[in-house]
Design an enzyme around this catalytic site. Structure first.
Site, short mmCIF file in Angstrom:
data_model
loop_
_atom_site.label_atom_id
_atom_site.label_comp_id
_atom_site.label_asym_id
_atom_site.label_seq_id
_atom_site.Cartn_x
_atom_site.Cartn_y
_atom_site.Cartn_z
N GLY A 156 0.75 -1.43 0.03
CA GLY A 156 -0.08 0.06 -0.02
C GLY A 156 0.96 1.24 -0.11
CG ASP A 276 -7.43 4.88 1.03
OD1 ASP A 276 -8.11 5.31 0.31
OD2 ASP A 276 -6.34 4.20 1.04
#
EC number: 2.7.11.1
Length: 707
Positions: A156, A276
């Site tokens: 990520g 997110d």
């Protein structure tokens, strides 16, 4: 007069809209021929050749910067920006202005990595993956068991995750005694580790035991890496969506919806927003475990506080248009625009996640290039809930409408949001996702009936899917004075109106344009002693401007027309000591922020089509400035700025966006009253009413106000 409220003087601040909106259709507007260069009295210039270089004039020693400006965090690429020339002038002492071909070019360098792809599209404060340091083959941190680093699970914006296999012992599937765990590695050179362990560690520590958040069993540093030892989980909702043919049933997505809302409620109750929310960050439990149908929310690298830890108060509102945090596809509109994150943003991202899982695609997928975030945000604003949810059951549209109409600091009604999906959720035996958290929220409701229509005042919808443009006029309280306006002025009549005003002791205070016609505001309260102007076929004619700078004139008003022409007004009698301007294909916030740090403040703005022109000056009389930029009239942001002492000092708008500069003056005016008005035609019917209240036009523009 000011009103006394709560022991402090507050000015009268109003924003009024006249509901006679007309659709934005620039193509249907009459277009006049591009004008030849024309110079007003006391001026003198040839037709413009366009700005091809950046130039700086010689002059007096620059003053020390005033005001602290806004600190911008360079987290992502700008909105679309083809940088055009920046021009700087200093008041001349001797000689002519010297061109500097080097020339203060602003380097808009993006500081993020872009994870492009249909499932990612993520801009974030990402680590620099240029490091080639391999992750440790064996891991032991703190008092943890020893683990062998196995296969890679994913990567990520803030690290990479591997399977960790316990070297010896361990017999359970989850918990600190698990045979397999998830090892999250973040390199010490990551931006998130500049000051020690990742910020995510602090978030996990605060959320310890929070419902729906995976447990962290051990953490520590080994070599170049900070390491988290966490529970192994199962597939993400993205994986599940892919495995079932890239479309989920409404029943399954409804179960996901209520459980996700419940998880976010628990997270928000701890004072954090996730930042997110997307299908890749919702995972099911480890296959074969008791939690295999339980939903978890992972990746807290972009989490932030919506509530101050010390005071318990909501964090302050702000907007920094060059800051973007999240994943482009699922980010809230407010995140795209750089506004401070709050609870509404997680819920808006969840709405896009749910609609994606049902429909298999969102209308803004497929955009590419440096202006991707701008185009996606524009599309989100232009897509009504009815259109976005046309293939979804009604509860999803209602959910989207509720969360996109929330205010910045509004507390979500989580039970009501969950109750929207009651009719889509079947009995326990057929539920593909456990909804334990949602059921507990339902128990709190008890026997209360949640009335979806009558328990609160209906809110005005902000995204109608019908873009419109209007006149935006700003009025300030002033002592009685003479003011005059002209609108729908053709190029050929401009000189006549200005000459007549000058003869009557009036000078131009602001200008604007609509449909290639000009609007002029002239008044006796400018303080100017001399004024020149130029009507040019180019947007901000550099050579003429520099010529006037040499004569100690400074830009005091600018306007641009759809056909690319511009009207520039320069005056003597201003307090300015130095001036700079920039023309850009997008709103040049990074340049503005740079100049703030150098002691400049925005004093004029204009647009020509989709191009922006911004003028900044030293010694403008402001101690601080902020920007409100949106794809509609930013009513909430303006009112929040008013409440903290700011007043609108510059406005400009394109067919897509409206921008407002709000300033805190160094000298507080006797009467701080300010009002705004939006009308589909020039506000001639309203100006006289304002004058009767000693309110005078301070700024005016024409552009986007409604989505």
């Amino acid at each position: 007069m000011p009103e006394l409220r709560g022991g402090v003087w507050r000015a009268r601040l109003r924003s009024k809209k006249v509901y006679d909106v007309q659709d934005a259709d620039p193509a249907a507007s009459p277009v006049s021929p591009a004008p030849r260069g024309r110079t007003g009295r006391r001026g003198g210039a040839a037709a413009g050749r366009g700005n091809k270089t950046v130039a700086e004039g010689g002059g007096r020693k620059a003053l020390k910067p005033r005001g602290k400006g806004c600190r911008a965090v360079d987290l992502c690429k700008d909105q679309p920006c083809k940088d055009l020339p920046e021009v700087i002038a200093r008041k001349a002492v001797t000689g002519k202005a010297q061109e500097d071909l080097g020339l203060n070019k602003v380097a808009d360098r993006a500081a993020n990595l872009m994870m492009d792809g249909e499932s990612g599209d993520k801009f974030a404060a990402a680590e620099d993956e240029s490091t080639t340091t391999p992750v440790p083959e064996r891991v032991q941190v703190g008092n943890s068991p020893e683990y062998i680093t196995d296969r890679k699970l994913g990567k990520g914006g803030f690290g990479q995750v591997y399977v960790g296999r316990r070297v010896s012992g361990g017999g359970s599937r989850t918990g600190p005694d698990a045979q397999e765990v998830a090892l999250k590695f973040e390199h010490r050179s990551s931006k998130g580790c500049n000051y020690g362990p990742p910020y995510e560690w602090q978030v996990y520590h605060t959320l310890n035991g929070c419902y729906g958040i995976p447990s962290v069993h051990y953490k520590g540093r080994l070599g170049d890496y900070y390491i988290l030892v966490m529970d192994m989980l199962g597939p993400s909702l993205w994986d599940v969506w892919n495995s079932v043919g890239q479309a989920m049933s409404a029943h399954m997505v409804a179960c996901i919806a209520v459980e996700a809302i419940s998880i976010l409620e628990k997270l928000h109750s701890k004072g954090f927003v996730h930042g997110d929310v997307k299908p890749e960050n919702f995972l099911l439990g480890h296959p074969g475990s008791v939690d295999e149908k339980k939903l978890f929310l992972i990746d807290l690298g972009l989490a932030s506080r919506w509530k101050e830890a010390s005071s318990g108060q909501h964090v302050d509102y702000d907007q920094r248009p060059d800051v973007f945090r999240g994943t482009i596809r699922y980010a809230s509109v407010h995140a795209h625009l750089g506004r401070t994150g709050s609870r509404r943003d997680d819920l808006e991202s969840l709405a896009y996640t749910l609609i994606f899982l049902i429909r298999g695609r969102l209308p803004w997928q497929g955009y590419q290039g440096d202006n991707k975030s701008f185009l996606v945000c524009k599309k989100k604003m232009a897509t009504s809930p009815e259109l976005l949810c046309c293939f979804c059951p009604a509860p999803f549209k209602h959910f989207l409408e509720m969360v996109t109409n929330m205010k910045f600091d509004e507390e979500p009604n989580y039970p009501k949001l969950i109750s929207l999906f009651d009719g889509l959720i079947e009995g326990p035996a057929s539920r593909p996702i456990r909804i334990d958290g949602a059921l507990k929220v339902g128990q709190k409701r008890g026997r209360m009936v949640v009335n979806l229509d009558d328990d609160e005042q209906p809110k005005k919808k902000v995204r109608l899917g019908s873009p419109a443009t209007q006149w935006i006029s700003v009025y300030n309280a002033r002592r009685p004075m003479k003011q005059r306006y002209h609108y729908n002025v053709a190029d050929s009549r401009l000189h006549q109106h200005i000459e007549k005003g000058n003869e009557d002791g009036l000078y131009i205070s602001c200008v604007s344009s609509s449909a290639n016609f000009w609007a002029l505001i002239m008044d006796a309260g400018t303080g100017f002693c001399s004024q020149v102007y130029e009507l040019s076929q180019v947007f901000l004619h550099k050579d003429w401007i520099m010529e006037q700078w040499e004569k100690n004139y400074y830009i005091t008003a600018i306007a641009g027309a759809t056909n690319g022409s511009s009207l520039v007004v320069m005056s003597k009698g201003t307090p300015y000591t130095q001036q700079s301007y920039k023309v850009s294909e997008s709103f040049p916030y990074k340049w503005i922020n740079k100049k703030w740090k150098e002691g400049f403040h925005v004093t004029s703005m204009a647009t020509a089509g989709n191009r922006w022109g911004v003028v900044m000056s030293r010694n403008a009389g402001y101690s601080h400035q902020v920007v409100e930029l949106d794809f509609l009239y930013p009513s909430e942001g303006i009112h929040r700025r008013w409440e903290t002492g700011y007043r609108i000092t510059s406005t400009a708008a394109t067919p897509d966006q409206a921008a407002f500069i709000l300033s805190i003056p160094k000298r507080k005016p006797m009467d701080e009253t300010q009002e705004t008005l939006r009308t589909s035609s020039f506000p001639s019917n309203h100006v006289k009413e304002k004058w009767s209240k000693n309110l005078y036009i301070a700024s005016i523009c024409y552009g986007r106000t409604v989505c």
